[in-house]
Enzyme design. Sequence first.
Site, PDB file in Angstrom:
ATOM      1  N   ARG A 183      -8.814  12.258  12.371  1.00 17.06           N
ATOM      2  CA  ARG A 183      -7.374  12.064  12.629  1.00 17.06           C
ATOM      3  C   ARG A 183      -6.604  13.389  12.584  1.00 17.06           C
ATOM      4  O   ARG A 183      -7.000  14.317  11.878  1.00 17.06           O
ATOM      5  CB  ARG A 183      -6.804  11.053  11.613  1.00 17.06           C
ATOM      6  N   LYS A 210       0.837  -1.206   0.000  1.00 17.14           N
ATOM      7  CA  LYS A 210       0.000   0.000   0.000  1.00 17.14           C
ATOM      8  C   LYS A 210       0.870   1.254   0.000  1.00 17.14           C
ATOM      9  O   LYS A 210       0.607   2.192  -0.758  1.00 17.14           O
ATOM     10  CB  LYS A 210      -0.924  -0.030   1.224  1.00 17.14           C
ATOM     11  N   ASP A 257       1.642  -1.109  11.934  1.00 19.31           N
ATOM     12  CA  ASP A 257       0.326  -1.553  11.475  1.00 19.31           C
ATOM     13  C   ASP A 257       0.038  -3.011  11.851  1.00 19.31           C
ATOM     14  O   ASP A 257      -1.061  -3.512  11.597  1.00 19.31           O
ATOM     15  CB  ASP A 257       0.222  -1.400   9.948  1.00 19.31           C
ATOM     16  N   ARG A 288      -6.334   1.947  17.878  1.00 15.42           N
ATOM     17  CA  ARG A 288      -6.168   0.498  17.710  1.00 15.42           C
ATOM     18  C   ARG A 288      -5.937  -0.239  19.028  1.00 15.42           C
ATOM     19  O   ARG A 288      -6.232  -1.438  19.127  1.00 15.42           O
ATOM     20  CB  ARG A 288      -5.030   0.208  16.717  1.00 15.42           C
ATOM     21  N   ARG A 337      -7.586  -3.089   9.525  1.00 12.17           N
ATOM     22  CA  ARG A 337      -6.688  -4.025  10.231  1.00 12.17           C
ATOM     23  C   ARG A 337      -7.365  -4.615  11.472  1.00 12.17           C
ATOM     24  O   ARG A 337      -7.080  -5.745  11.865  1.00 12.17           O
ATOM     25  CB  ARG A 337      -5.371  -3.350  10.581  1.00 12.17           C
ATOM     26  N   SER A 378       6.710   9.204  12.314  1.00 12.10           N
ATOM     27  CA  SER A 378       5.690   9.076  11.262  1.00 12.10           C
ATOM     28  C   SER A 378       6.289   9.220   9.875  1.00 12.10           C
ATOM     29  O   SER A 378       6.803  10.278   9.501  1.00 12.10           O
ATOM     30  CB  SER A 378       4.606  10.140  11.458  1.00 12.10           C
ATOM     31  N   GLY A 382      -5.087   7.925   5.494  1.00 15.61           N
ATOM     32  CA  GLY A 382      -4.170   8.909   6.086  1.00 15.61           C
ATOM     33  C   GLY A 382      -2.940   9.085   5.217  1.00 15.61           C
ATOM     34  O   GLY A 382      -2.438  10.202   5.031  1.00 15.61           O
TER      35      GLY A 382
HETATM   36  C1  S3P Z   1       2.457   4.743   6.179  1.00 12.73           C
HETATM   37  C2  S3P Z   1       2.954   5.135   7.392  1.00 12.73           C
HETATM   38  C3  S3P Z   1       2.380   4.717   8.677  1.00 12.73           C
HETATM   39  C4  S3P Z   1       1.429   3.529   8.540  1.00 12.73           C
HETATM   40  C5  S3P Z   1       0.516   3.682   7.363  1.00 12.73           C
HETATM   41  C6  S3P Z   1       1.313   3.816   6.073  1.00 12.73           C
HETATM   42  C7  S3P Z   1       3.091   5.240   4.946  1.00 12.73           C
HETATM   43  O1  S3P Z   1       1.688   5.804   9.256  1.00 12.73           O
HETATM   44  O2  S3P Z   1       0.657   3.375   9.712  1.00 12.73           O
HETATM   45  O3  S3P Z   1      -0.351   2.563   7.239  1.00 12.73           O
HETATM   46  O4  S3P Z   1       2.825   4.700   3.853  1.00 12.73           O
HETATM   47  O5  S3P Z   1       3.892   6.193   5.046  1.00 12.73           O
HETATM   48  P1  S3P Z   1       2.478   6.935  10.109  1.00 12.73           P
HETATM   49  O6  S3P Z   1       3.422   7.579   9.222  1.00 12.73           O
HETATM   50  O7  S3P Z   1       1.396   7.875  10.590  1.00 12.73           O
HETATM   51  O8  S3P Z   1       3.101   6.179  11.230  1.00 12.73           O
END
Ligand code: S3P
Length: 449
Positions: free
Chosen positions: A129, A28, A327, A358, A401, A174, A101
Site C-alpha cells: 500500500r 476500530k 469501508d 476492493r 471486508r 484520507s 494501514g
Molecule cells: C481509517 C480511515 C480510512 C478507512 C480505514 C480507517 C481511520 O482510511 O478506510 O479503515 O481510522 O482513519 P483512509 O484514511 O485511507 O481513507
Amino acid sequence: MSGHGTPIPMTSRRCGPLAGTAQVPGDKSISHRSLILGAMCVGTTRITGLLEGDDVLDTARAMRAFGARVTDHGDGAWSVEGVGVGGFAEPDRVIDCGNSGTGVRLIMGAMATAPITATFTGDASLNARPMGRVTDPLALFGARATGRAGGRLPLTIEGARDPLPVQYTVPVPSAQVKSAVLLAALGAPGETIVIEREPTRDHTERMLAGFGAEIEVEDTDEGRIITLQGQPELQPQDIAVPRDPSSAAFPVCAALIVPGSDVLVPGIGLNPTRAGLFTTLREMGADLTYENEREEGGEPVADLRARHSPDMTGIRVPPERAASMIDEYPVLSVVAAFARGTTDMPGVKELRVKESDRIDAMAQGLRACGVAVEDGPDWWRVEGTGAVPGGATVESRLDHRIAMAFMVLGMASETPVTVDDGRPITTSFPIFETLMGDLGAQLERGAPA
Ligand code: S3P
C-alpha cells in the site's frame, strides 16, 4: 493478520431468518486512536470496549515498543500509561503493523516529530500500500523516510530533531493522512494547519479536543480547516469506545437480504463522517431504523434495527458521500445485487488502495457468483435482479471486508459461497463467525461438502 500459514476457507450457505441482537465489537478507528493518544500523555488513560482485533493488538504492541505501558485488564478494558508528547522511546525492534494501514500511518505520524528512528513493516497487503501520502507531509516537519520503491513498507523514519509546524492540504480524501499530520503536529512547536477538501472521519479531531489539545475546526468553501497548537500537555482520559458502524454493516446488510430477518444492533456510533452506508441503504428502501438515539463519549450513538427488505432498488450513491462509507462499499455491493436495478458508485478511487483493490476483488467475486458488475478506475456499477446464483469460491485477498461481504452474500444466494481464506476477518471483527451464527447464519470452515 500475518498472511502466513495455511489459509482457512470459509463457506456461507442460504439460511433461515436472521433474528436477535448483534453486539458488535468496538470501533476500530477509535480503538487505534485511544491507544496512540493514551501513549502521548503523561498518566493513565483507561479504555473500555476496545476492539481486540489483530489490527488494534498490533498497535498496542507498537505503543509498548515506543515506551508506553499498555495493560489488558480483560473483557475489552485496557489501560495505557503514556510517555507524553515527544516522549516516545526508540524501539529496539521493527514495528510490525500486520494488516493495518490505520495503525502504521497514525504511528508514523505520532513518532515523526520525536528524536528517534523506527522501522515499520506489515503483511503482504500492507507492504503493497502507498505510504508516500504520509511520508511526504511528515517530511515537511523535518522527518526523513527511507523505504522501498513507491514509498512502500518496510520503511524507516528518522524523526525530526527540530520539528517545524506545517500548513498542509491533504491531496486525497484520507483520515489516515490527516491524522498522521495532526499527530506529528503535536510534537512541533506553534500552529499547524491541515486543510481537507472533502471531510473524512473526524475521530482524531474530536479525541484531541477531549485529551485537552487546542484544536479548532472551521468549515469553509475551500474545505475543512483544522488548526492545532503544538506541544500541548495532553490529559489522560477515560474512553468508552462506541461499537463500530463498519462492523455493524455486516449484520445489518445480512438482515436486509435474508427473508424474514429482524435484527437489532445496539449502541452503534453514528458520527456523520461514518454513517453514509445507513443513509444509502435507507434511500434504497431498506427497512432500517434508528432507535434510542443518544450521545456517548462525544459521539452520536443509536440502536439499529434492520428487517428483511424485499423491495430495495438500486440508486446512484453521491460521490461526496464516499468518504463517510468508504469501508462499506464491499457489503453495499452485495445488497445492491439483491436490490432491483442499477447501483452506481462513482468517485471511489480510494477503494483501489485499501487492504486490497476492493473494486476488483468485489467485481470479480460477484461476477463469479452470477452478478453483472462494470467497473472503471474510480467507479463501479452493480446490476441488481433481486436474486443471486452464488456457487463460487472467491478470493479474500488478505482483506477482512471482502471476506465478510462474501459471507453475507452466501446467506441469501441460491447456492453456497466460499472465500478461499477467512482468516483476515480477525483483523476487525474477531467474533464475526459466532455472532452471525447466533443470529442464524450458516457459516462453516472449509469448502462446501
Ligand atoms: C481509517 C480511515 C480510512 C478507512 C480505514 C480507517 C481511520 O482510511 O478506510 O479503515 O481510522 O482513519 P483512509 O484514511 O485511507 O481513507
